[in-house]
Design an enzyme around this catalytic site. Sequence first.
Site, mmCIF file in Angstrom:
data_model
loop_
_atom_site.group_PDB
_atom_site.id
_atom_site.type_symbol
_atom_site.label_atom_id
_atom_site.label_comp_id
_atom_site.label_asym_id
_atom_site.label_seq_id
_atom_site.Cartn_x
_atom_site.Cartn_y
_atom_site.Cartn_z
ATOM 1 N N ASN A 7 0.869 -1.175 0.000
ATOM 2 C CA ASN A 7 0.000 0.000 0.000
ATOM 3 C C ASN A 7 0.910 1.230 0.000
ATOM 4 O O ASN A 7 1.419 1.622 1.041
ATOM 5 C CB ASN A 7 -0.877 -0.084 1.263
ATOM 6 C CG ASN A 7 -1.829 1.081 1.396
ATOM 7 O OD1 ASN A 7 -1.726 2.077 0.685
ATOM 8 N ND2 ASN A 7 -2.757 0.963 2.333
ATOM 9 N N ARG A 93 -2.662 -1.919 -3.354
ATOM 10 C CA ARG A 93 -3.716 -0.903 -3.306
ATOM 11 C C ARG A 93 -3.387 0.102 -4.402
ATOM 12 O O ARG A 93 -2.278 0.643 -4.443
ATOM 13 C CB ARG A 93 -3.706 -0.210 -1.953
ATOM 14 C CG ARG A 93 -4.642 0.963 -1.912
ATOM 15 C CD ARG A 93 -4.420 1.782 -0.673
ATOM 16 N NE ARG A 93 -5.332 2.908 -0.660
ATOM 17 C CZ ARG A 93 -5.018 4.090 -0.119
ATOM 18 N NH1 ARG A 93 -3.849 4.267 0.440
ATOM 19 N NH2 ARG A 93 -5.879 5.065 -0.133
ATOM 20 N N HIS A 182 -11.287 5.350 -0.438
ATOM 21 C CA HIS A 182 -11.423 4.501 0.761
ATOM 22 C C HIS A 182 -12.362 3.319 0.495
ATOM 23 O O HIS A 182 -12.921 2.748 1.427
ATOM 24 C CB HIS A 182 -12.026 5.276 1.967
ATOM 25 C CG HIS A 182 -11.145 6.325 2.555
ATOM 26 N ND1 HIS A 182 -11.637 7.511 3.030
ATOM 27 C CD2 HIS A 182 -9.802 6.360 2.769
ATOM 28 C CE1 HIS A 182 -10.650 8.249 3.509
ATOM 29 N NE2 HIS A 182 -9.517 7.570 3.353
ATOM 30 N N ARG A 243 -7.369 18.644 5.229
ATOM 31 C CA ARG A 243 -8.157 18.969 4.021
ATOM 32 C C ARG A 243 -9.487 19.611 4.418
ATOM 33 O O ARG A 243 -10.122 19.175 5.377
ATOM 34 C CB ARG A 243 -8.435 17.699 3.212
ATOM 35 C CG ARG A 243 -7.224 17.171 2.483
ATOM 36 C CD ARG A 243 -7.513 15.840 1.810
ATOM 37 N NE ARG A 243 -6.709 14.778 2.389
ATOM 38 C CZ ARG A 243 -6.904 13.481 2.188
ATOM 39 N NH1 ARG A 243 -7.883 13.076 1.414
ATOM 40 N NH2 ARG A 243 -6.127 12.586 2.757
ATOM 41 N N GLU A 386 -7.709 -2.808 5.678
ATOM 42 C CA GLU A 386 -7.645 -2.747 4.216
ATOM 43 C C GLU A 386 -6.681 -3.789 3.653
ATOM 44 O O GLU A 386 -6.929 -4.379 2.604
ATOM 45 C CB GLU A 386 -7.217 -1.342 3.782
ATOM 46 C CG GLU A 386 -8.314 -0.324 4.046
ATOM 47 C CD GLU A 386 -7.837 1.108 3.922
ATOM 48 O OE1 GLU A 386 -8.066 1.715 2.890
ATOM 49 O OE2 GLU A 386 -7.234 1.614 4.894
#
Length: 399
Positions: A7, A93, A182, A243, A386
């Site tokens: 990832n 990923r 996500h 963000r 994940e």
Amino acid sequence: MKILVMNSGSSSLKFQLFTMANMAVLASGLIESIGDSQGIVTLHYFDGDGKEQDLELKKEVPDHRAAIELMVELFQEKEILNDVTQLAGVGHRVVHGGEEFHEPTLITNDVLEAIRELNPLAPLHNPANITGIEVVMEKVPDVPQVAVFDTAFHQSIPEHAYLYALPYTLYEELKVRRYGFHGTSHAYVSKAAAGYLHRSYDDLKIITLHLGNGASAAAIDHGKCVDTSMGLTPLEGLVMGTRSGDLDPAILFYLARETGMGMDELDTLLNKESGLKGICGNNDMRSIDKLAKAGDKQALLALHIFCYRIKKYVGSYLAVLGGADCLIFTGGIGENAISVRSHCLAGLENLGFTLDPLKNDNRSDAIMEIQSDTSLGKILVVPTNEELEIAHQTLGLIG
Ligand code: ADP
């Protein structure tokens, strides 16, 4: 045989090595600050004698290629995996799969080219993912590789929800639309919740809240994602660590005219200097929580803005779904920040979700139910994983 999951972030490489037979984790590592003068490497692993070990070291890691070389060296040095040709497969990923990729995909040269063409949509992430794939191709060309896309789970979102009210030609010519991110986490936690509740995934209406440094919400209707808060890029939607999430786009024109800020400065402002950090100077929810409890006004304000945005999304997704059976918190904040969970659910009692404050006052590595006995809907905290989901999807493709 073993499965490796990689990832790659813009300046990091997370990896996990699984046994294929029972998906036990043999090693998990993180190489951070790639490209800086000092990279930070952490590794948790089982050595040749099966003993659990931890390693931490600081070392310059100039780029992603060097990070992968270092990972392989550590595998050999610590007798975790002496020969990389022993790998049954590698799962990656990949952040952006555009409209082309709806599901995990076995990587061929054509697939790699198609991922490369999506670079303009994820300039920080896709190139790092591609380097990972290329280095593995060079080192062990016979080992099958699988790309698991962050955007894939959201490809079921209907047109009226993924299109922006912009000239349609911008969608046709430049593919400007909502993609969402996500996806692996939203898919993993929602399926895990269905399993935990002994319900069929296809029978449930679920709202998932992935709250980490990046944060996003998703509405899942009978097993299909029908809306999500992130958009063309991972900037839209919820308030995040650095963000802004949603804002009036005209703010950008106003700032450009009033301050003379250019495109790159505005990009940095919205992606790196806004969100929690912009409001209170801090983007670590642990510190914000502590400061807010100690009466720090800016920290409390940041917490309120963060939670209010989540509540608005939950309300809108309840409208989208026509009510929900289950609300799920996940990610570093969703799994751990007790006060965030209670703030953003306050006032939702009449919409079917009532928290039990005692049950909420917990943290666990397992799934937790935190709704009160009178709540119509379930409220679950589901630890995301994940890497495990990518390992399962990789195994599914390579057989
Ligand atoms: P990423 O998106 O980088 O994977 P994570 O999912 O690890 O991020 O989440 C990081 C966030 O989780 C940080 O804001 C961190 O402060 C927060 N967090 C982690 N543990 C706790 C805790 N015990 N209480 C409150 N917030 C926490």
